[in-house]
Write an enzyme that holds these catalytic residues in place. Structure first.
Site, mmCIF file in Angstrom:
data_model
loop_
_atom_site.group_PDB
_atom_site.id
_atom_site.type_symbol
_atom_site.label_atom_id
_atom_site.label_comp_id
_atom_site.label_asym_id
_atom_site.label_seq_id
_atom_site.Cartn_x
_atom_site.Cartn_y
_atom_site.Cartn_z
ATOM 1 N N ALA A 186 0.845 -1.207 0.000
ATOM 2 C CA ALA A 186 0.000 0.000 0.000
ATOM 3 C C ALA A 186 0.871 1.244 0.000
ATOM 4 O O ALA A 186 1.067 1.874 -1.058
ATOM 5 C CB ALA A 186 -0.931 -0.021 1.199
ATOM 6 N N GLU A 214 11.598 6.044 -1.046
ATOM 7 C CA GLU A 214 11.710 5.255 -2.284
ATOM 8 C C GLU A 214 12.605 5.995 -3.262
ATOM 9 O O GLU A 214 12.334 7.165 -3.544
ATOM 10 C CB GLU A 214 10.319 5.020 -2.882
ATOM 11 C CG GLU A 214 9.481 4.135 -1.973
ATOM 12 C CD GLU A 214 8.092 3.803 -2.516
ATOM 13 O OE1 GLU A 214 7.771 4.201 -3.645
ATOM 14 O OE2 GLU A 214 7.331 3.140 -1.814
ATOM 15 N N HIS A 235 7.859 -0.801 -5.746
ATOM 16 C CA HIS A 235 6.565 -0.117 -5.913
ATOM 17 C C HIS A 235 5.934 -0.461 -7.272
ATOM 18 O O HIS A 235 5.659 0.419 -8.100
ATOM 19 C CB HIS A 235 6.727 1.399 -5.763
ATOM 20 C CG HIS A 235 5.440 2.095 -5.405
ATOM 21 N ND1 HIS A 235 5.384 3.178 -4.566
ATOM 22 C CD2 HIS A 235 4.155 1.865 -5.777
ATOM 23 C CE1 HIS A 235 4.119 3.587 -4.442
ATOM 24 N NE2 HIS A 235 3.356 2.809 -5.181
ATOM 25 N N ALA A 290 0.895 -1.152 -9.076
ATOM 26 C CA ALA A 290 0.021 -0.687 -10.165
ATOM 27 C C ALA A 290 0.728 -0.715 -11.515
ATOM 28 O O ALA A 290 0.174 -0.251 -12.515
ATOM 29 C CB ALA A 290 -0.437 0.730 -9.869
HETATM 30 C C1 MLT Z 1 -1.236 4.392 -6.502
HETATM 31 O O1 MLT Z 1 -1.325 5.101 -5.508
HETATM 32 O O2 MLT Z 1 -2.056 4.495 -7.421
HETATM 33 C C2 MLT Z 1 -0.162 3.383 -6.649
HETATM 34 O O3 MLT Z 1 0.594 3.249 -5.515
HETATM 35 C C3 MLT Z 1 0.669 3.584 -7.877
HETATM 36 C C4 MLT Z 1 1.608 4.736 -7.863
HETATM 37 O O4 MLT Z 1 1.866 5.349 -6.864
HETATM 38 O O5 MLT Z 1 2.099 5.068 -8.923
#
Ligand code: MLT
Length: 315
Positions: free
Chosen positions: A230, A260, A278, A281
């Protein structure tokens, strides 16, 4: 003519969607340095970012024409939403488009941890054939504790049930009657000692920063597996590293970190744990969807004054 800046190499389809509204010029770039962003932001009516670009209070102050900030993704912790609200700027995210990718990545990380896939793979590619060192565990008949039963948490629950897991969840915003089939809502305090696996699916907000710290980890079962796909900052990294060292936590699966990239971090030395940069997504499917969804929202807002998926309500 309205001008929209897209940073972080957002999928090219977003430019096409924005320009299809007419009267919009979209400029797509990589990730600017903070100084570069401050220099250029004054020329734009809207900016659309992924997570690497930070839209700070300074950027918002310099964005004298700025009316909309789009987030190609869900989390808005890289945007100073309070500063945007004060300036009357609407922040718009893409809340649905990467749910499945993130849920699937969570299961992928859980399975990789359960069966030590990265280490086993590394032995084969280095010429070894070691069938004795990797005694994994099954997910079947284990208890999964989900912290945060929003879109991603709910999809993780459905997939975990397909693997034969018993699912407990905690979420202050979900009533037991809304939890969905086969999910038992409990308090965090009840969840921690019962779960064999714990996975976090909450946003990073002041209330969730450090939510899983020394005390919470101590309340977990010995030999628990901890997953966070998350946001970094929700699980206290020092407390987790200590618990991995002591064996109280058997292994962790982390896709997100306090900083990060995480650089040199004691956590990363733990051999049974699995770490990804990460990637929750980061599927081509989700990236195309988040980019076109947020581009459409920004296009609607600029061209027609229609607001959807706003996360703030400036006057
Ligand atoms: C998001 O918050 O949508 C995901 O963690 C993907 C991102 O941060 O790029």
């Amino acid at each position: 003519m309205s001008r929209v800046l897209l940073t972080d190499r957002i999928a090219a389809d977003a430019v096409r969607v924005l320009e299809s509204f007419g009267g919009i010029e979209a400029v797509s770039i990589g990730t600017p340095s903070p100084a570069e962003l401050l220099d250029m932001i004054g020329e734009y009516d809207a900016i659309v970012v992924r997570s690497p670009t930070h839209v700070t209070g300074d950027v918002i102050d310099r964005g004298t024409k700025l009316r909309f900030i789009g987030r190609a993704g869900v989390g808005v912790d890289n945007i100073d939403v309070a500063a945007a609200t004060r300036r009357g700027i609407v922040v718009i995210n893409s809340p649905r488009s990467n749910t499945i990718s993130t849920a699937e990545h969570t299961l992928a990380v859980m399975l990789a941890v359960a069966r030590e896939i990265p280490r086993a793979h590394a032995t084969v590619t280095s010429g070894k054939w070691d069938r004795d060192s990797f005694k994994g565990v099954e997910l079947n008949q284990k208890v999964l504790g989900i912290i945060g039963l929003g879109r991603v948490g709910s999809e993780v629950a459905a997939r975990a049930r397909a693997f034969g897991m018993t699912v407990l969840a905690t979420d202050p915003f979900v009533a037991p009657s809304d939890a969905g089939a086969g999910i038992r809502m409990v308090s965090l305090h009840e969840l921690l000692p019962q779960a064999d696996w714990i996975t976090v699916h909450a946003p990073l907000v002041p209330e969730t920063r450090g939510l899983i710290g020394v005390r919470e980890i101590a309340a977990m079962k010995k030999g628990v597996f901890v997953i966070n796909c998350a946001r970094g900052g929700i699980v206290d990294e020092t407390a987790l590293a200590d618990a991995l060292d002591s064996g109280h936590v058997a292994a962790a699966g982390l896709d997100v970190f306090d900083a990060e990239p995480p650089g040199t971090n004691r956590l990363l030395t733990h051999p049974r744990s699995v770490f990804t940069p990460h990637l929750g997504a980061a599927t081509t499917d989700a990236q195309r969807r988040v980019a076109t969804d947020v581009a459409e929202s920004i296009g609607l807002a600029l061209a027609r004054g229609e607001i959807r998926d706003a996360v703030n309500t400036p006057r």
